[in-house]
Design a protein around this motif. Structure first.
Motif, PDB file in Angstrom:
ATOM      1  N   VAL A  25       5.669  -6.173  -4.626  1.00  0.00           N
ATOM      2  CA  VAL A  25       4.784  -5.528  -3.655  1.00  0.00           C
ATOM      3  C   VAL A  25       5.369  -4.168  -3.319  1.00  0.00           C
ATOM      4  O   VAL A  25       6.555  -4.063  -2.965  1.00  0.00           O
ATOM      5  CB  VAL A  25       4.644  -6.354  -2.361  1.00  0.00           C
ATOM      6  N   ASP A  26       4.543  -3.126  -3.438  1.00  0.00           N
ATOM      7  CA  ASP A  26       5.006  -1.766  -3.175  1.00  0.00           C
ATOM      8  C   ASP A  26       3.879  -0.947  -2.570  1.00  0.00           C
ATOM      9  O   ASP A  26       2.701  -1.264  -2.739  1.00  0.00           O
ATOM     10  CB  ASP A  26       5.475  -1.127  -4.495  1.00  0.00           C
ATOM     11  N   ALA A  27       4.248   0.114  -1.893  1.00  0.00           N
ATOM     12  CA  ALA A  27       3.266   1.077  -1.382  1.00  0.00           C
ATOM     13  C   ALA A  27       2.862   1.989  -2.525  1.00  0.00           C
ATOM     14  O   ALA A  27       3.617   2.192  -3.476  1.00  0.00           O
ATOM     15  CB  ALA A  27       3.876   1.897  -0.247  1.00  0.00           C
ATOM     16  N   ALA A  28       1.667   2.551  -2.419  1.00  0.00           N
ATOM     17  CA  ALA A  28       1.184   3.443  -3.464  1.00  0.00           C
ATOM     18  C   ALA A  28       0.355   4.563  -2.847  1.00  0.00           C
ATOM     19  O   ALA A  28      -0.241   4.405  -1.783  1.00  0.00           O
ATOM     20  CB  ALA A  28       0.322   2.665  -4.452  1.00  0.00           C
ATOM     21  N   GLU A  43      -2.226   0.784  -0.863  1.00  0.00           N
ATOM     22  CA  GLU A  43      -2.409   2.209  -0.595  1.00  0.00           C
ATOM     23  C   GLU A  43      -1.878   2.548   0.789  1.00  0.00           C
ATOM     24  O   GLU A  43      -2.181   1.871   1.771  1.00  0.00           O
ATOM     25  CB  GLU A  43      -3.881   2.590  -0.707  1.00  0.00           C
ATOM     26  N   SER A  44      -1.084   3.613   0.844  1.00  0.00           N
ATOM     27  CA  SER A  44      -0.443   4.019   2.089  1.00  0.00           C
ATOM     28  C   SER A  44      -1.200   5.160   2.753  1.00  0.00           C
ATOM     29  O   SER A  44      -1.977   5.864   2.118  1.00  0.00           O
ATOM     30  CB  SER A  44       0.997   4.439   1.810  1.00  0.00           C
ATOM     31  N   ALA A  45      -0.937   5.329   4.039  1.00  0.00           N
ATOM     32  CA  ALA A  45      -1.509   6.442   4.798  1.00  0.00           C
ATOM     33  C   ALA A  45      -0.430   7.447   5.164  1.00  0.00           C
ATOM     34  O   ALA A  45      -0.668   8.641   5.175  1.00  0.00           O
ATOM     35  CB  ALA A  45      -2.189   5.929   6.067  1.00  0.00           C
ATOM     36  N   ASP A  46       0.777   6.947   5.453  1.00  0.00           N
ATOM     37  CA  ASP A  46       1.836   7.801   5.998  1.00  0.00           C
ATOM     38  C   ASP A  46       3.186   7.325   5.478  1.00  0.00           C
ATOM     39  O   ASP A  46       3.613   6.218   5.782  1.00  0.00           O
ATOM     40  CB  ASP A  46       1.798   7.727   7.526  1.00  0.00           C
TER      41      ASP A  46
END
Length: 171
Positions: A68-71, A127-130
């Motif tokens: 699991v990772d941010a993208a 999906e990241s925002a910040d």
């Protein structure tokens, strides 16, 4: 424990870069849930900074590995989850780019070249925002943590069911 029975769940990220910590938050949530409803024997929950060599070390010899990772995605929809399934021979293709310099794609290709791929690899990219300096996930990304923990538990159950039926993952 054989490779087919070992399950590795790896949260990738940096908790001090806001949404980049989503992988770590999902693993922490899985640990909390496991206190009430234990995960199957042979399941290892771990955290990683995303460096390809360390990622490979976490997932090698696993029948199932879940990462699991941010993208980053353009256009982005913070909190949207992308799932990529790979076996030893599947090519890495992702529409979302990781938040680390060298990413999962490089780790997958290096792992394949070295013969150290897990039997089955599932990557969840959120999906990241910040990803600026700071702690705490944004609201949209935080909302993805619990449903994603549930999906991973389902992945683990499906893997265990396949083992029980004698359907061993590709090795």
């Amino acid at each position: 424990m054989t490779g087919a029975t070992r399950i590795a769940v790896v949260g990738v990220g940096n908790e001090f870069r806001r949404d980049d910590g989503v992988g770590l938050a999902v693993v922490a949530r899985l640990r909390e849930r496991a206190a009430v409803r234990p995960l199957p024997a042979g399941t290892v929950l771990s955290a990683c900074d995303g460096e390809p060599g360390r990622l490979i070390g976490h997932w090698e010899n696993a029948g199932l590995a879940v990462v699991v990772d941010a993208a980053h995605a353009h256009p982005g929809h913070p909190g949207r989850v992308h799932r990529v399934d790979l076996d030893r021979h599947g090519a890495w293709r992702s529409q979302a780019a990781g938040t680390h310099g060298l990413g999962l794609g490089e780790a997958v290709e290096l792992s394949r070249t070295l013969g150290r791929m897990p039997g089955h690899l599932v990557v969840y990219a959120v999906e990241s925002a910040d990803t600026s300096l700071g702690t705490g996930l944004t609201e949209a990304v935080a909302a993805a943590v619990e449903p994603l923990a549930e999906r991973i538990e389902e992945d683990i159950a499906r893997h265990r069911g396949a083992l029980a039926r004698g359907e061993f993952p590709a090795r």
